[in-house]
Motif scaffolding. Structure first.
Motif, PDB file in Angstrom:
ATOM      1  N   GLY A  27      32.615  52.068  66.975  1.00 43.22           N
ATOM      2  CA  GLY A  27      32.647  52.735  68.266  1.00 43.22           C
ATOM      3  C   GLY A  27      32.155  51.863  69.412  1.00 43.22           C
ATOM      4  N   LEU A  28      31.964  50.568  69.123  1.00 44.34           N
ATOM      5  CA  LEU A  28      31.506  49.668  70.179  1.00 44.34           C
ATOM      6  C   LEU A  28      32.710  49.070  70.905  1.00 44.34           C
ATOM      7  CD1 LEU A  28      28.659  47.872  68.219  1.00 44.34           C
ATOM      8  CD2 LEU A  28      28.459  49.704  69.910  1.00 44.34           C
ATOM      9  N   PRO A  29      32.520  48.753  72.197  1.00 40.54           N
ATOM     10  CA  PRO A  29      33.655  48.247  72.964  1.00 40.54           C
ATOM     11  C   PRO A  29      34.195  46.928  72.405  1.00 40.54           C
ATOM     12  CG  PRO A  29      31.611  48.178  74.257  1.00 40.54           C
ATOM     13  CD  PRO A  29      31.309  48.892  72.991  1.00 40.54           C
ATOM     14  N   THR A  30      35.501  46.818  72.376  1.00 35.96           N
ATOM     15  CA  THR A  30      36.142  45.564  72.008  1.00 35.96           C
ATOM     16  C   THR A  30      37.377  45.412  72.886  1.00 35.96           C
ATOM     17  OG1 THR A  30      36.970  44.230  70.176  1.00 35.96           O
ATOM     18  CG2 THR A  30      37.505  46.568  70.123  1.00 35.96           C
ATOM     19  N   GLU A  72      29.402  31.182  75.498  1.00 40.47           N
ATOM     20  CA  GLU A  72      28.561  30.722  74.385  1.00 40.47           C
ATOM     21  C   GLU A  72      27.564  31.817  74.000  1.00 40.47           C
ATOM     22  OE1 GLU A  72      28.820  28.105  72.500  1.00 40.47           O
ATOM     23  OE2 GLU A  72      30.581  27.468  73.633  1.00 40.47           O
ATOM     24  N   SER A  73      26.939  32.447  75.002  1.00 42.20           N
ATOM     25  CA  SER A  73      25.917  33.472  74.722  1.00 42.20           C
ATOM     26  C   SER A  73      26.464  34.592  73.840  1.00 42.20           C
ATOM     27  CB  SER A  73      25.408  34.089  76.027  1.00 42.20           C
ATOM     28  OG  SER A  73      24.784  33.120  76.831  1.00 42.20           O
ATOM     29  N   LEU A  74      27.711  34.983  74.101  1.00 36.48           N
ATOM     30  CA  LEU A  74      28.245  36.145  73.369  1.00 36.48           C
ATOM     31  C   LEU A  74      28.629  35.814  71.924  1.00 36.48           C
ATOM     32  CD1 LEU A  74      29.816  38.966  75.300  1.00 36.48           C
ATOM     33  CD2 LEU A  74      27.663  37.810  75.639  1.00 36.48           C
ATOM     34  N   MET A 112      28.454  51.211  85.504  1.00 38.12           N
ATOM     35  CA  MET A 112      29.637  52.023  85.208  1.00 38.12           C
ATOM     36  C   MET A 112      30.691  51.208  84.460  1.00 38.12           C
ATOM     37  SD  MET A 112      29.533  55.103  86.898  1.00 38.12           S
ATOM     38  CE  MET A 112      31.213  55.479  87.371  1.00 38.12           C
ATOM     39  N   HIS A 113      30.574  49.892  84.516  1.00 34.64           N
ATOM     40  CA  HIS A 113      31.615  49.022  83.956  1.00 34.64           C
ATOM     41  C   HIS A 113      31.055  48.042  82.929  1.00 34.64           C
ATOM     42  CE1 HIS A 113      34.182  50.647  87.064  1.00 34.64           C
ATOM     43  NE2 HIS A 113      33.211  50.409  87.925  1.00 34.64           N
ATOM     44  N   LEU A 114      29.863  48.366  82.428  1.00 34.59           N
ATOM     45  CA  LEU A 114      29.187  47.462  81.493  1.00 34.59           C
ATOM     46  C   LEU A 114      30.049  47.181  80.262  1.00 34.59           C
ATOM     47  CD1 LEU A 114      26.459  46.034  81.179  1.00 34.59           C
ATOM     48  CD2 LEU A 114      25.670  47.998  79.857  1.00 34.59           C
ATOM     49  N   ASP A 115      30.669  48.236  79.709  1.00 36.48           N
ATOM     50  CA  ASP A 115      31.487  48.055  78.508  1.00 36.48           C
ATOM     51  C   ASP A 115      32.680  47.141  78.790  1.00 36.48           C
ATOM     52  OD1 ASP A 115      29.728  49.789  77.393  1.00 36.48           O
ATOM     53  OD2 ASP A 115      31.196  51.322  76.845  1.00 36.48           O
ATOM     54  N   ASP A 116      33.277  47.325  79.958  1.00 39.30           N
ATOM     55  CA  ASP A 116      34.443  46.507  80.288  1.00 39.30           C
ATOM     56  C   ASP A 116      34.041  45.049  80.527  1.00 39.30           C
ATOM     57  OD1 ASP A 116      36.196  48.572  80.000  1.00 39.30           O
ATOM     58  OD2 ASP A 116      36.366  49.006  82.147  1.00 39.30           O
ATOM     59  N   ILE A 117      32.881  44.827  81.137  1.00 42.16           N
ATOM     60  CA  ILE A 117      32.417  43.449  81.336  1.00 42.16           C
ATOM     61  C   ILE A 117      32.180  42.799  79.967  1.00 42.16           C
ATOM     62  CG2 ILE A 117      30.574  41.992  82.283  1.00 42.16           C
ATOM     63  CD1 ILE A 117      30.234  44.107  84.519  1.00 42.16           C
ATOM     64  N   TYR A 118      31.624  43.596  79.041  1.00 36.95           N
ATOM     65  CA  TYR A 118      31.426  43.089  77.681  1.00 36.95           C
ATOM     66  C   TYR A 118      32.777  42.755  77.030  1.00 36.95           C
ATOM     67  CZ  TYR A 118      30.137  42.855  72.769  1.00 36.95           C
ATOM     68  OH  TYR A 118      29.986  42.453  71.469  1.00 36.95           O
ATOM     69  N   ARG A 119      33.748  43.672  77.171  1.00 35.77           N
ATOM     70  CA  ARG A 119      35.077  43.423  76.596  1.00 35.77           C
ATOM     71  C   ARG A 119      35.632  42.076  77.069  1.00 35.77           C
ATOM     72  NH1 ARG A 119      35.528  49.244  77.412  1.00 35.77           N
ATOM     73  NH2 ARG A 119      35.867  50.079  75.338  1.00 35.77           N
ATOM     74  N   TYR A 120      35.576  41.883  78.356  1.00 32.28           N
ATOM     75  CA  TYR A 120      36.121  40.658  78.940  1.00 32.28           C
ATOM     76  C   TYR A 120      35.386  39.425  78.409  1.00 32.28           C
ATOM     77  CZ  TYR A 120      36.648  36.937  82.357  1.00 32.28           C
ATOM     78  OH  TYR A 120      36.844  35.711  82.938  1.00 32.28           O
ATOM     79  N   LEU A 121      34.053  39.461  78.456  1.00 36.14           N
ATOM     80  CA  LEU A 121      33.289  38.280  78.041  1.00 36.14           C
ATOM     81  C   LEU A 121      33.425  38.018  76.544  1.00 36.14           C
ATOM     82  CD1 LEU A 121      30.103  38.733  80.246  1.00 36.14           C
ATOM     83  CD2 LEU A 121      31.864  36.951  80.470  1.00 36.14           C
ATOM     84  N   LYS A 122      33.536  39.075  75.760  1.00 36.42           N
ATOM     85  CA  LYS A 122      33.713  38.906  74.312  1.00 36.42           C
ATOM     86  C   LYS A 122      35.067  38.249  74.038  1.00 36.42           C
ATOM     87  CE  LYS A 122      32.382  39.440  70.079  1.00 36.42           C
ATOM     88  NZ  LYS A 122      31.468  38.393  69.600  1.00 36.42           N
ATOM     89  N   ARG A 124      36.690  36.323  76.060  1.00 36.23           N
ATOM     90  CA  ARG A 124      36.549  34.922  76.497  1.00 36.23           C
ATOM     91  C   ARG A 124      35.809  34.123  75.427  1.00 36.23           C
ATOM     92  NH1 ARG A 124      38.397  31.864  78.720  1.00 36.23           N
ATOM     93  NH2 ARG A 124      36.677  30.822  79.727  1.00 36.23           N
ATOM     94  N   SER A 125      34.721  34.706  74.910  1.00 34.73           N
ATOM     95  CA  SER A 125      33.876  34.024  73.934  1.00 34.73           C
ATOM     96  C   SER A 125      34.653  33.724  72.649  1.00 34.73           C
ATOM     97  CB  SER A 125      32.659  34.903  73.641  1.00 34.73           C
ATOM     98  OG  SER A 125      31.873  34.356  72.622  1.00 34.73           O
ATOM     99  N   ASP A 126      35.520  34.643  72.242  1.00 36.84           N
ATOM    100  CA  ASP A 126      36.317  34.451  71.025  1.00 36.84           C
ATOM    101  C   ASP A 126      37.517  33.531  71.263  1.00 36.84           C
ATOM    102  OD1 ASP A 126      34.613  36.190  69.741  1.00 36.84           O
ATOM    103  OD2 ASP A 126      35.982  37.898  69.770  1.00 36.84           O
ATOM    104  N   GLY A 127      37.713  33.112  72.500  1.00 33.31           N
ATOM    105  CA  GLY A 127      38.850  32.247  72.803  1.00 33.31           C
ATOM    106  C   GLY A 127      40.175  32.996  72.847  1.00 33.31           C
ATOM    107  N   GLU A 128      40.117  34.324  72.925  1.00 33.68           N
ATOM    108  CA  GLU A 128      41.344  35.131  72.936  1.00 33.68           C
ATOM    109  C   GLU A 128      41.831  35.445  74.349  1.00 33.68           C
ATOM    110  OE1 GLU A 128      43.060  36.012  70.286  1.00 33.68           O
ATOM    111  OE2 GLU A 128      41.647  35.241  68.808  1.00 33.68           O
ATOM    112  N   VAL A 129      40.907  35.417  75.301  1.00 31.36           N
ATOM    113  CA  VAL A 129      41.259  35.671  76.698  1.00 31.36           C
ATOM    114  C   VAL A 129      41.113  34.343  77.451  1.00 31.36           C
ATOM    115  CG1 VAL A 129      40.629  36.943  78.796  1.00 31.36           C
ATOM    116  CG2 VAL A 129      40.514  38.089  76.570  1.00 31.36           C
TER     117      VAL A 129
END
Ligand code: HEC
Length: 139
Positions: A27-30, A72-74, A112-122, A124-129
């Motif tokens: 149930g965590l944002p991805t 890198e952090s993520l 209000m957009h914390l989950d979406d910021i996480y989605r984006y950075l994750k 990026r971190s995985d090299g998928e975005v």
């Protein structure tokens, strides 16, 4: 005729589709990437990141002279650790002086957009975005 009130209730109760705000098995944002296009949440995260975070963390999350490379952090921080730092901030005394990550807990433009910021950075971190403005699914 269906009363407008009822329509509104149905719209509200409708599950958010995977294209809007994907979550993982816990149930965590991805994020999702299909044919080079990202889900709407991730796209929103890209925009919100570049409103509130990039001045310190650099364009595309790649870090700047003020703050670390979040791609890198993520690799190290999970969602809960990420949300904790962004909500509460962090202050570190280093050799080069004090480094401050501000607390965004009272800033609705971020919270209000914390989950979406996480989605984006994750993503990026995985090299998928990729770097730059991503293309959005359904547009
Ligand atoms: C005023 C500059 C500034 C802004 C704006 C800022 N940060 Fe930070 N952030 C920092 C600094 C400096 C650190 C490093 C603190 C340290 O050394 O532990 C940091 C650390 C972090 C960390 C922890 C990184 C790690 O490797 O442990 C995360 C996650 C983070 N920031 C996310 C964000 C997000 C998301 C935003 C936008 C909502 C944001 N930051 C906006 C300065 C900033």
């Amino acid at each position: 005729m269906i009363p407008a009130m009822l329509l509104a209730a149905v719209a509200f109760a409708a599950p958010v589709s995977a294209q809007d705000a994907p979550v993982d098995d816990e149930g965590l944002p991805t994020y999702e990437v299909q044919d080079g296009k990202v889900d709407k949440g991730t796209y929103n995260g890209y925009r919100r990141y570049h409103n509130s975070c990039h001045v310190c963390h650099g364009p595309d999350g790649l870090g700047g002279s003020f703050a670390p490379n979040l791609t890198e952090s993520l690799k190290r921080l999970d969602y809960v650790a990420f949300a904790d730092v962004v909500t509460n901030g962090r202050k570190v005394e280093g050799a080069g002086g004090e480094r401050v990550m501000p607390s965004f807990g009272l800033d609705p433009n971020v919270m209000m957009h914390l989950d979406d910021i996480y989605r984006y950075l994750k993503g990026r971190s995985d090299g998928e975005v990729d770097r730059g403005r991503p293309a959005r699914m359904g547009s």
